[in-house]
Design an enzyme around this catalytic site. Structure first.
Site, short mmCIF file in Angstrom:
data_model
loop_
_atom_site.label_atom_id
_atom_site.label_comp_id
_atom_site.label_asym_id
_atom_site.label_seq_id
_atom_site.Cartn_x
_atom_site.Cartn_y
_atom_site.Cartn_z
N ASN A 142 95.37 -23.84 -16.75
CA ASN A 142 94.12 -23.41 -16.17
C ASN A 142 93.15 -24.31 -17.02
O ASN A 142 93.28 -24.48 -18.09
CB ASN A 142 93.64 -21.92 -16.65
CG ASN A 142 92.25 -21.67 -15.88
OD1 ASN A 142 91.30 -22.00 -16.43
ND2 ASN A 142 92.39 -20.98 -14.84
N HIS A 143 91.92 -25.11 -16.49
CA HIS A 143 91.23 -25.79 -17.03
C HIS A 143 90.60 -25.23 -18.34
O HIS A 143 89.93 -25.90 -19.09
CB HIS A 143 90.14 -26.35 -15.84
CG HIS A 143 89.69 -27.81 -16.30
ND1 HIS A 143 89.52 -28.34 -17.52
CD2 HIS A 143 89.21 -28.63 -15.47
CE1 HIS A 143 89.06 -29.47 -17.22
NE2 HIS A 143 88.88 -29.78 -16.31
N ALA A 144 90.40 -23.78 -18.48
CA ALA A 144 89.33 -23.13 -19.66
C ALA A 144 90.16 -23.52 -20.77
O ALA A 144 89.65 -23.26 -21.83
CB ALA A 144 89.79 -21.78 -19.19
#
Length: 492
Positions: A142-144
Site C-alpha cells: 500500500n502506498h501508505a
C-alpha cells in the site's frame, strides 16, 4: 513481558500516519504500488524468507498494521510466510509464454485488496521465463508505507553489485537542489541584481497563484478534453495492465547535453511526441470508421482536433536533497530525507499535436518544466492536503483527489535507480519496473533508470487503452527521430 509489549504498542499507536499516507490508504482511494523485478536466474524462495526473518523487524512500517480509522500505526507480530506467495504454476498456463502469464498475474493482483488485519505488503515469486528475465519477483504494498524513493532505498539496502558482491550499489549521489536565483550577474552589480531578484520574486508569486487557482479549478470544473486516452468514472475499479520497455539512457543523455536540458525534460518531450503520434492514429481510425458509416466528417489537419486540453499529474519529491540517501539515514527520526510519503503532485499541460520539427516537443517541455520549477505549487498542495485532512477528514480529501485525477488525463513519475547491475543474494537483477494502481488515471507512466538503461513502465485501464505496447513503440521512435534530427544539425 506482557506489560512491556503493551507499553510498546501504546507508544506505537501514538504515532500518526502522515498526510499523504492517510490519503493513500483511505477506502475511497486505496492506492497501491507494485515493484516488478526481473532476475537472471531462478529464484530460491528460502533465500527470500531467510532475509525477511532476519530483517523485517528492523523496519517499523513492515511490522505495523493500520488502526481501524487508518490514522495510526500499530506494531504487530509478522509471520513472513503469510507475506511470501509462491504460486504453483501449471506448465499449460505458460504455453503461450511466461510474459503473458506474468502480465495476467499482475493484472489479477490489482483487483485483490491487501489484508488490512496485518502489515500492508506481500511478495510474489514467479519462476517463469519472460522476454527479459528467468524469474520475476513482485513486491506489492500500500502506498501508505512509503513513496518510490523510500522503497528504492530499501531495495538498494538489500542488494549488492553483481560485479562485486561485497559492495553496495552505486547510485546517483544525494545533492542539494539548485537555487532558482540566477548567479550570472556580477555580485558587485547590485542594481541589476536587485531588479532581477524583484522580478524573479514577482514571477514566482504570480506562477504560484496561477498554479493554485488551476489546482482548485481542476478539482471542481476544469476538465481535460475527452480523448482516446481519457478515463472515466470506472477506471479505479477496473483491472490494470502494465507493460515495460527499455530504452538507452546514453541516448537520452546525448539529447540532454545537446539541448542543454535535464533528463526529465527529454523524457517528457519523448512522451509528449509519442502520445501525439498515438492519438493521431486513434483519430485517423475514427475518421475511417465514420467514412465507412457514411457520416459527415469535419476536416482536421493531421487528424488531431485543435485545442486539445491534455494534462498529466506529475509527482514531485519534496525532500531537500535530490538522489538517494542510505536506508539507515532515512529511518532516523526527523531526518530531512526521511522515509515515508514526502511528495506532491503538479499538473503539466502537454501539447498534443504533430510537429514537423521533432525538437519542438523538447523545447516546449523544457520551457514548461522551467516554469513549473519556479512555483511553490507542489509544496502548497502538500500542505493543503495536510490541513484538509485535519479539518475535513480523509473521506473528503480522497473525494477531492479522485476528482482531480478524473479531470486530468494521465500521470507521470520518475525514479532514479542504480547505475550498475545489482543482485539480491546471488540473484542478478535484469530490470526494475514499478507500477501504481487504485487511482483514477487510465494512463500512468513511470520512468526508472537502471544499469545504463531507462525502463518505461506503462500502466493502463485496458478498456480505454488496449494496446500500451504501441505507446512504447512511439516513444522509441520519437527518441530515434530526435536523435537523428540532432545529428543532421551537427549538434551531437
Amino acid at each position: 513481558m506482557h506489560m512491556e509489549e503493551e507499553g510498546r504498542m501504546k507508544n506505537e499507536e501514538e504515532e500518526p500516519v502522515s498526510p499523504m499516507a492517510r490519503l493513500f490508504q483511505s477506502p475511497d482511494t486505496g492506492i497501491c504500488n507494485i515493484i516488478n523485478i526481473g532476475f537472471n536466474s531462478k529464484m530460491n524462495p528460502d533465500v527470500v524468507l531467510h532475509a525477511l526473518r532476519h530483517n523485517v523487524h528492523k523496519h517499523p512500517r513492515f511490522c505495523s498494521k493500520l488502526s481501524e480509522n487508518g490514522a495510526k500505526w500499530i506494531e504487530t507480530e509478522v509471520n513472513v510466510e503469510d507475506h511470501v506467495i509462491v504460486p504453483s504454476i501449471d506448465p499449460e498456463e505458460i504455453c503461450d509464454g511466461g510474459q503473458s502469464f506474468v502480465d495476467d498475474y499482475i493484472s489479477r493482483l490489482t483487483m485483490i485488496p491487501l489484508d488490512r488485519s496485518r502489515p500492508l505488503w506481500d511478495i510474489h515469486i514467479l519462476n517463469v521465463k519472460t522476454l527479459d528475465a528467468k524469474a520475476v519477483g513482485i513486491i506489492r504494498f500500500n502506498h501508505a508505507l512509503g513513496d518510490g524513493m523510500s522503497f528504492f532505498s530499501l531495495v538498494l539496502a538489500c542488494t549488492h553489485k553483481t560485479s562485486n558482491p561485497d559492495m553496495l550499489p552505486t547510485v546517483i549521489p544525494s545533492v542539494k537542489r539548485r537555487s532558482t536565483v540566477s548567479h550570472r550577474l556580477e555580485k558587485n552589480d547590485w542594481f541589476l541584481w536587485a531588479i532581477f531578484t524583484i522580478g524573479s520574486t514577482l514571477r514566482l508569486i504570480w506562477n504560484t497563484v496561477v498554479d493554485m487557482f488551476l489546482l482548485f479549478a481542476t478539482m471542481f470544473f476544469l476538465k481535460d478534453t475527452e480523448t482516446p486516452l481519457k478515463g472515466g468514472a470506472n477506471v479505479r475499479s477496473n483491472p490494470k495492465r502494465c507493460y515495460h520497455r527499455n530504452i538507452s539512457l546514453d541516448d537520452i543523455k546525448l539529447i540532454k547535453n545537446a539541448m542543454n536540458m535535464t533528463i526529465n525534460d527529454v523524457l517528457l518531450g519523448i512522451t509528449q511526441a509519442a502520445l501525439s503520434s498515438y492519438m493521431n492514429r486513434q483519430y485517423e481510425q475514427q475518421d475511417k470508421n465514420n467514412e465507412e458509416d457514411g457520416a459527415l466528417l469535419t476536416s482536421y489537419p493531421n487528424s488531431l482536433p485543435d485545442g486539445i486540453r491534455f494534462r498529466a499529474g506529475c509527482t514531485v519529491n519534496l525532500r531537500p536533497d535530490i538522489g538517494f540517501k542510505p536506508l539507515a539515514e532515512m529511518m532516523v527520526k526527523d531526518s530531512k530525507c526521511r522515509w515515508g510519503n514526502y511528495f506532491s503532485l503538479i499538473v503539466l499541460p502537454l501539447s498534443i499535436r504533430l510537429e514537423n520539427d521533432p525538437l519542438v516537443h523538447l523545447k516546449k517541455t523544457k520551457a514548461m518544466l522551467a516554469r513549473k520549477k519556479h512555483s511553490y505549487h507542489a509544496a502548497l498542495a502538500y500542505y493543503f492536503i495536510k490541513i484538509c485532512l485535519k479539518v475535513f477528514g480523509a473521506k473528503v480529501v480522497s473525494s477531492l483527489y479522485n476528482l482531480h485525477a478524473m479531470n486530468t488525463t494521465a500521470c507521470v513519475s520518475n525514479v532514479m535507480g542504480p547505475t550498475e547491475e545489482i543482485s539480491f543474494h546471488g540473484h542478478p537483477i535484469t530490470y526494475i519496473s514499478p507500477i501504481s494502481y487504485g487511482h483514477q488515471y487510465a494512463l500512468f507512466i513511470i520512468y526508472t533508470s537502471y544499469a545504463g538503461e531507462m525502463t518505461i513502465t506503462i500502466t493502463v485501464d485496458p478498456t480505454i487503452i488496449p494496446d500500451p505496447h504501441t505507446i512504447c513503440d512511439d516513444m522509441e521512435e520519437s527518441l530515434k527521430t530526435m536523435k537523428a534530427a540532432l545529428w543532421e544539425r551537427g549538434l551531437l
